[in-house]
Design an enzyme around this catalytic site. Structure first.
Site, PDB file in Angstrom:
ATOM      1  N   LYS A 143       1.028  -1.374  -0.225  1.00  0.00           N
ATOM      2  CA  LYS A 143       0.098   0.108   0.030  1.00  0.00           C
ATOM      3  C   LYS A 143       1.079   1.136   0.050  1.00  0.00           C
ATOM      4  O   LYS A 143       1.225   1.710   1.015  1.00  0.00           O
ATOM      5  CB  LYS A 143      -0.927  -0.036   1.328  1.00  0.00           C
ATOM      6  CG  LYS A 143      -2.226   0.932   1.049  1.00  0.00           C
ATOM      7  CD  LYS A 143      -3.222   0.243   2.049  1.00  0.00           C
ATOM      8  CE  LYS A 143      -4.469   1.297   1.915  1.00  0.00           C
ATOM      9  NZ  LYS A 143      -5.651   0.695   0.846  1.00  0.00           N
ATOM     10  N   GLU A 175      -8.124  -3.776 -10.124  1.00  0.00           N
ATOM     11  CA  GLU A 175      -8.560  -3.177  -8.613  1.00  0.00           C
ATOM     12  C   GLU A 175      -8.930  -1.796  -8.988  1.00  0.00           C
ATOM     13  O   GLU A 175      -8.672  -1.209 -10.026  1.00  0.00           O
ATOM     14  CB  GLU A 175      -7.493  -3.187  -7.449  1.00  0.00           C
ATOM     15  CG  GLU A 175      -6.298  -2.397  -7.778  1.00  0.00           C
ATOM     16  CD  GLU A 175      -5.318  -2.954  -6.752  1.00  0.00           C
ATOM     17  OE1 GLU A 175      -5.701  -3.206  -5.490  1.00  0.00           O
ATOM     18  OE2 GLU A 175      -4.315  -2.810  -6.958  1.00  0.00           O
TER      19      GLU A 175
HETATM   20  C1  PLP Z   1      -6.355   0.275   0.558  1.00  0.00           C
HETATM   21  C2  PLP Z   1      -6.664  -0.306  -0.884  1.00  0.00           C
HETATM   22  C3  PLP Z   1      -7.695  -1.379  -1.072  1.00  0.00           C
HETATM   23  C4  PLP Z   1      -8.572  -2.002  -0.180  1.00  0.00           C
HETATM   24  O1  PLP Z   1      -8.008  -2.575   0.923  1.00  0.00           O
HETATM   25  P1  PLP Z   1      -8.716  -2.792   2.411  1.00  0.00           P
HETATM   26  O2  PLP Z   1      -7.815  -3.228   3.229  1.00  0.00           O
HETATM   27  O3  PLP Z   1     -10.061  -3.502   2.210  1.00  0.00           O
HETATM   28  O4  PLP Z   1      -9.003  -1.287   2.875  1.00  0.00           O
HETATM   29  C5  PLP Z   1      -7.635  -2.100  -2.529  1.00  0.00           C
HETATM   30  N1  PLP Z   1      -6.532  -1.517  -3.274  1.00  0.00           N
HETATM   31  C6  PLP Z   1      -5.858  -0.725  -2.893  1.00  0.00           C
HETATM   32  C7  PLP Z   1      -4.939  -0.233  -4.423  1.00  0.00           C
HETATM   33  C8  PLP Z   1      -5.681   0.049  -2.010  1.00  0.00           C
HETATM   34  O5  PLP Z   1      -4.880   1.124  -1.602  1.00  0.00           O
END
Ligand code: PLP
Length: 281
Positions: A143, A175
Protein backbone atom coordinates in the site's frame (compact mmCIF):
# COMPACT_ATOMS: atom_id res chain seq x y z
CA UNK A 1 -11.85 17.22 17.42
CA UNK A 2 -8.69 15.18 17.12
CA UNK A 3 -6.19 16.35 19.68
CA UNK A 4 -3.19 14.12 19.12
CA UNK A 5 -1.19 12.40 16.41
CA UNK A 6 1.77 10.12 16.94
CA UNK A 7 4.97 11.14 15.15
CA UNK A 8 7.98 8.84 15.52
CA UNK A 9 6.58 7.42 18.73
CA UNK A 10 5.71 10.75 20.37
CA UNK A 11 2.22 12.10 20.98
CA UNK A 12 2.10 15.55 19.38
CA UNK A 13 -0.56 18.21 19.05
CA UNK A 14 -2.51 17.31 15.87
CA UNK A 15 -3.06 20.94 14.83
CA UNK A 16 0.63 21.80 14.75
CA UNK A 17 2.07 18.40 13.73
CA UNK A 18 4.66 18.75 10.95
CA UNK A 19 7.28 16.78 9.05
CA UNK A 20 10.51 18.28 7.67
CA UNK A 21 10.22 19.67 4.15
CA UNK A 22 13.02 17.38 2.88
CA UNK A 23 11.23 14.18 3.91
CA UNK A 24 11.59 11.59 1.12
CA UNK A 25 7.83 11.08 1.26
CA UNK A 26 7.51 14.61 -0.05
CA UNK A 27 10.44 15.03 -2.40
CA UNK A 28 10.56 11.48 -3.85
CA UNK A 29 7.09 10.14 -3.11
CA UNK A 30 8.62 7.27 -1.14
CA UNK A 31 6.18 6.01 1.43
CA UNK A 32 3.65 3.44 2.55
CA UNK A 33 0.52 3.65 4.62
CA UNK A 34 -2.48 1.77 5.89
CA UNK A 35 -5.97 2.84 6.86
CA UNK A 36 -8.65 1.28 9.01
CA UNK A 37 -11.69 2.18 11.05
CA UNK A 38 -12.11 2.46 14.79
CA UNK A 39 -15.58 1.52 16.04
CA UNK A 40 -16.72 1.59 19.66
CA UNK A 41 -13.08 2.37 20.53
CA UNK A 42 -11.81 -0.80 18.81
CA UNK A 43 -9.53 -0.73 15.75
CA UNK A 44 -11.28 -3.21 13.42
CA UNK A 45 -9.31 -6.28 12.31
CA UNK A 46 -6.19 -4.66 13.72
CA UNK A 47 -4.00 -7.78 13.55
CA UNK A 48 -4.50 -7.94 9.79
CA UNK A 49 -3.80 -4.25 9.23
CA UNK A 50 -0.73 -4.23 11.49
CA UNK A 51 0.67 -7.24 9.65
CA UNK A 52 0.04 -5.72 6.22
CA UNK A 53 1.59 -2.39 7.24
CA UNK A 54 4.73 -4.05 8.58
CA UNK A 55 4.97 -6.19 5.44
CA UNK A 56 4.66 -3.09 3.27
CA UNK A 57 7.46 -1.44 5.30
CA UNK A 58 9.67 -4.49 4.90
CA UNK A 59 9.04 -4.67 1.16
CA UNK A 60 10.12 -1.05 0.83
CA UNK A 61 13.18 -1.43 3.10
CA UNK A 62 11.73 0.99 5.64
CA UNK A 63 12.82 -0.17 9.08
CA UNK A 64 10.50 1.65 11.48
CA UNK A 65 11.74 -0.41 14.42
CA UNK A 66 8.32 -1.71 15.46
CA UNK A 67 6.93 -5.19 15.96
CA UNK A 68 3.29 -6.05 15.53
CA UNK A 69 2.94 -5.79 19.32
CA UNK A 70 4.65 -2.40 19.76
CA UNK A 71 2.81 -1.01 16.72
CA UNK A 72 -0.55 -2.06 18.16
CA UNK A 73 0.42 -0.60 21.53
CA UNK A 74 0.98 2.81 19.89
CA UNK A 75 -2.32 2.51 18.02
CA UNK A 76 -4.27 1.76 21.21
CA UNK A 77 -2.46 4.56 23.06
CA UNK A 78 -3.46 7.11 20.43
CA UNK A 79 -7.10 5.97 20.44
CA UNK A 80 -7.14 6.34 24.20
CA UNK A 81 -5.39 9.75 24.15
CA UNK A 82 -7.96 11.10 21.69
CA UNK A 83 -10.88 9.47 23.48
CA UNK A 84 -12.69 9.09 20.16
CA UNK A 85 -14.86 5.97 19.79
CA UNK A 86 -15.54 6.15 16.05
CA UNK A 87 -12.79 7.28 13.72
CA UNK A 88 -10.51 6.54 10.81
CA UNK A 89 -6.88 5.81 11.50
CA UNK A 90 -3.91 6.22 9.18
CA UNK A 91 -0.52 4.60 9.67
CA UNK A 92 2.17 6.21 7.53
CA UNK A 93 5.86 5.52 7.01
CA UNK A 94 8.04 7.52 4.64
CA UNK A 95 11.70 7.53 3.63
CA UNK A 96 12.32 10.33 6.12
CA UNK A 97 15.30 12.66 6.00
CA UNK A 98 18.27 11.65 3.88
CA UNK A 99 21.71 13.29 3.58
CA UNK A 100 21.68 12.98 -0.21
CA UNK A 101 17.91 13.52 -0.53
CA UNK A 102 17.67 10.03 -2.05
CA UNK A 103 18.79 7.05 0.01
CA UNK A 104 16.56 6.40 3.05
CA UNK A 105 18.46 6.38 6.35
CA UNK A 106 15.93 7.00 9.09
CA UNK A 107 12.30 6.48 8.08
CA UNK A 108 9.54 8.67 9.51
CA UNK A 109 6.56 6.99 11.12
CA UNK A 110 3.23 8.62 11.88
CA UNK A 111 -0.22 7.69 13.11
CA UNK A 112 -3.08 10.06 12.39
CA UNK A 113 -6.75 9.90 13.33
CA UNK A 114 -9.74 11.58 11.76
CA UNK A 115 -13.42 11.70 12.70
CA UNK A 116 -15.48 8.90 11.12
CA UNK A 117 -16.62 9.86 7.63
CA UNK A 118 -18.49 7.71 5.15
CA UNK A 119 -20.09 7.84 1.73
CA UNK A 120 -23.51 9.15 0.67
CA UNK A 121 -26.28 6.63 1.48
CA UNK A 122 -27.30 6.64 -2.21
CA UNK A 123 -23.98 4.96 -3.10
CA UNK A 124 -25.42 1.91 -1.34
CA UNK A 125 -29.17 2.23 -2.02
CA UNK A 126 -28.75 3.02 -5.74
CA UNK A 127 -25.19 1.97 -6.40
CA UNK A 128 -22.40 3.94 -8.03
CA UNK A 129 -19.93 3.54 -10.89
CA UNK A 130 -16.32 3.27 -11.97
CA UNK A 131 -14.29 4.84 -14.77
CA UNK A 132 -11.81 2.49 -16.49
CA UNK A 133 -8.19 3.32 -17.02
CA UNK A 134 -5.31 1.23 -18.31
CA UNK A 135 -2.83 1.27 -15.43
CA UNK A 136 -0.85 -1.10 -13.25
CA UNK A 137 0.13 0.01 -9.75
CA UNK A 138 3.83 -0.08 -8.94
CA UNK A 139 4.62 -2.72 -6.27
CA UNK A 140 0.97 -3.83 -6.26
CA UNK A 141 1.22 -5.93 -3.09
CA UNK A 142 2.27 -2.85 -1.09
CA UNK A 143 0.00 0.00 0.00
CA UNK A 144 2.27 2.76 -1.29
CA UNK A 145 1.32 6.42 -1.00
CA UNK A 146 1.23 6.83 -4.80
CA UNK A 147 -2.32 7.71 -5.88
CA UNK A 148 -1.27 9.90 -8.81
CA UNK A 149 -3.50 8.20 -11.37
CA UNK A 150 -6.59 8.17 -9.17
CA UNK A 151 -6.25 11.79 -8.15
CA UNK A 152 -5.38 13.00 -11.65
CA UNK A 153 -8.52 11.29 -12.99
CA UNK A 154 -10.84 12.92 -10.44
CA UNK A 155 -12.40 15.37 -12.95
CA UNK A 156 -13.36 12.44 -15.25
CA UNK A 157 -14.71 10.48 -12.28
CA UNK A 158 -16.80 13.43 -11.19
CA UNK A 159 -18.11 14.00 -14.71
CA UNK A 160 -19.22 10.36 -14.93
CA UNK A 161 -20.91 10.51 -11.51
CA UNK A 162 -18.66 7.62 -10.49
CA UNK A 163 -16.87 6.88 -7.24
CA UNK A 164 -13.35 6.23 -8.54
CA UNK A 165 -11.28 4.73 -11.35
CA UNK A 166 -10.92 1.03 -12.13
CA UNK A 167 -7.53 -0.29 -13.24
CA UNK A 168 -7.06 -2.84 -16.00
CA UNK A 169 -3.99 -3.90 -17.99
CA UNK A 170 -5.79 -3.70 -21.33
CA UNK A 171 -7.47 -7.07 -21.01
CA UNK A 172 -7.47 -8.05 -17.32
CA UNK A 173 -9.16 -6.36 -14.38
CA UNK A 174 -7.07 -5.45 -11.36
CA UNK A 175 -8.66 -3.23 -8.70
CA UNK A 176 -10.01 0.26 -8.29
CA UNK A 177 -7.80 3.02 -6.90
CA UNK A 178 -8.65 2.33 -3.29
CA UNK A 179 -10.73 -0.86 -3.35
CA UNK A 180 -10.87 -4.45 -4.62
CA UNK A 181 -13.42 -5.53 -7.20
CA UNK A 182 -15.75 -8.54 -7.28
CA UNK A 183 -18.05 -9.86 -10.00
CA UNK A 184 -21.15 -11.98 -9.43
CA UNK A 185 -21.62 -14.12 -12.54
CA UNK A 186 -24.98 -15.10 -14.05
CA UNK A 187 -24.69 -18.53 -12.46
CA UNK A 188 -23.91 -16.92 -9.10
CA UNK A 189 -20.22 -17.49 -8.72
CA UNK A 190 -18.21 -14.85 -6.87
CA UNK A 191 -15.14 -13.92 -8.89
CA UNK A 192 -12.28 -11.59 -7.97
CA UNK A 193 -8.84 -10.83 -9.45
CA UNK A 194 -6.01 -12.70 -7.72
CA UNK A 195 -2.79 -11.12 -8.93
CA UNK A 196 -1.05 -7.72 -9.16
CA UNK A 197 -3.45 -6.23 -6.62
CA UNK A 198 -3.36 -5.07 -3.04
CA UNK A 199 -4.80 -7.84 -0.88
CA UNK A 200 -7.52 -5.90 0.89
CA UNK A 201 -8.46 -6.79 4.44
CA UNK A 202 -12.12 -6.24 3.53
CA UNK A 203 -11.60 -8.49 0.49
CA UNK A 204 -10.27 -11.18 2.82
CA UNK A 205 -13.30 -10.93 5.12
CA UNK A 206 -15.76 -10.92 2.23
CA UNK A 207 -14.06 -13.94 0.62
CA UNK A 208 -14.36 -15.82 3.90
CA UNK A 209 -18.08 -15.06 4.07
CA UNK A 210 -18.72 -15.73 0.37
CA UNK A 211 -16.99 -19.13 0.55
CA UNK A 212 -19.71 -20.36 2.90
CA UNK A 213 -22.50 -19.54 0.45
CA UNK A 214 -21.25 -19.50 -3.13
CA UNK A 215 -18.60 -20.96 -5.40
CA UNK A 216 -15.68 -18.51 -5.21
CA UNK A 217 -12.95 -17.98 -7.80
CA UNK A 218 -9.77 -16.01 -7.19
CA UNK A 219 -8.17 -15.85 -10.63
CA UNK A 220 -7.39 -13.64 -13.61
CA UNK A 221 -10.58 -11.77 -14.55
CA UNK A 222 -11.06 -10.40 -18.06
CA UNK A 223 -12.45 -6.88 -18.53
CA UNK A 224 -14.97 -8.55 -20.89
CA UNK A 225 -16.51 -10.45 -18.00
CA UNK A 226 -18.09 -7.20 -16.82
CA UNK A 227 -20.50 -7.41 -19.77
CA UNK A 228 -22.02 -10.66 -18.55
CA UNK A 229 -21.89 -9.84 -14.84
CA UNK A 230 -25.09 -10.02 -12.88
CA UNK A 231 -23.67 -7.81 -10.14
CA UNK A 232 -20.42 -6.00 -9.39
CA UNK A 233 -19.23 -4.60 -6.09
CA UNK A 234 -16.06 -3.15 -4.59
CA UNK A 235 -14.67 -3.59 -1.08
CA UNK A 236 -12.50 -1.45 1.17
CA UNK A 237 -12.18 -0.45 4.81
CA UNK A 238 -14.11 2.76 4.26
CA UNK A 239 -16.45 1.64 1.44
CA UNK A 240 -17.21 -1.77 2.99
CA UNK A 241 -19.25 -3.61 0.32
CA UNK A 242 -20.32 -1.00 -2.25
CA UNK A 243 -22.53 -1.86 -5.25
CA UNK A 244 -21.26 -0.85 -8.70
CA UNK A 245 -24.01 -0.41 -11.28
CA UNK A 246 -22.00 1.03 -14.17
CA UNK A 247 -18.47 0.93 -15.55
CA UNK A 248 -17.97 3.70 -18.13
CA UNK A 249 -20.95 3.38 -20.50
CA UNK A 250 -21.69 -0.19 -19.53
CA UNK A 251 -24.67 -0.85 -17.27
CA UNK A 252 -24.06 -3.75 -14.89
CA UNK A 253 -26.93 -6.25 -14.66
CA UNK A 254 -30.23 -4.41 -14.34
CA UNK A 255 -28.52 -1.22 -13.18
CA UNK A 256 -29.49 -1.64 -9.54
CA UNK A 257 -27.66 -3.04 -6.51
CA UNK A 258 -28.26 -6.79 -6.58
CA UNK A 259 -29.41 -9.20 -3.88
CA UNK A 260 -26.06 -10.99 -3.55
CA UNK A 261 -24.18 -7.72 -3.05
CA UNK A 262 -26.73 -6.71 -0.41
CA UNK A 263 -26.49 -10.08 1.27
CA UNK A 264 -22.68 -9.97 1.45
CA UNK A 265 -22.82 -6.36 2.69
CA UNK A 266 -25.14 -7.44 5.52
CA UNK A 267 -22.99 -10.43 6.41
CA UNK A 268 -19.86 -8.26 6.40
CA UNK A 269 -21.60 -5.92 8.86
CA UNK A 270 -22.38 -8.97 11.02
CA UNK A 271 -18.71 -9.99 10.92
CA UNK A 272 -17.78 -6.51 12.22
CA UNK A 273 -20.39 -6.83 15.00
CA UNK A 274 -19.04 -10.28 15.91
CA UNK A 275 -15.50 -8.89 15.97
CA UNK A 276 -16.56 -6.08 18.32
CA UNK A 277 -18.56 -8.43 20.56
CA UNK A 278 -15.55 -10.73 20.91
CA UNK A 279 -13.35 -7.77 21.95
CA UNK A 280 -15.59 -6.51 24.76
CA UNK A 281 -16.37 -9.91 26.23
C1 PLP B 1 -6.56 0.21 0.48
C2 PLP B 1 -6.68 -0.39 -0.87
C3 PLP B 1 -7.56 -1.46 -1.13
C4 PLP B 1 -8.57 -1.97 -0.12
O1 PLP B 1 -8.00 -2.58 1.00
P1 PLP B 1 -8.76 -2.66 2.40
O2 PLP B 1 -7.76 -3.32 3.28
O3 PLP B 1 -9.98 -3.50 2.21
O4 PLP B 1 -9.11 -1.26 2.80
C5 PLP B 1 -7.49 -2.06 -2.38
N1 PLP B 1 -6.65 -1.61 -3.34
C6 PLP B 1 -5.82 -0.56 -3.13
C7 PLP B 1 -4.93 -0.12 -4.22
C8 PLP B 1 -5.82 0.07 -1.89
O5 PLP B 1 -5.01 1.12 -1.68
Amino acid sequence: MIQYYNINGQLVDAQSATVPIHDLGLIRGYGIFDYFLVEAGQPLFIDDYAERFLNSAKHMNLDIGLTSETLKEQIFNLIEANGLKDAGMRLLATGGLSPDNYAPVQPSFMIMMNPAGGFPATHYSEGTGLVSVNYQRDVPEVKTTNYTMGIRMLPAVKKAGAVEVLYNDGSLLRESVRANIFIVTKDERIVTPASKILRGITRKQVLKIAHQLFPVEEREVAVNELKDAKEVFITSSTKKVMPIVFVDDLQIGDGKPGPITKKLAGLFRNAVEDYLAAKVS
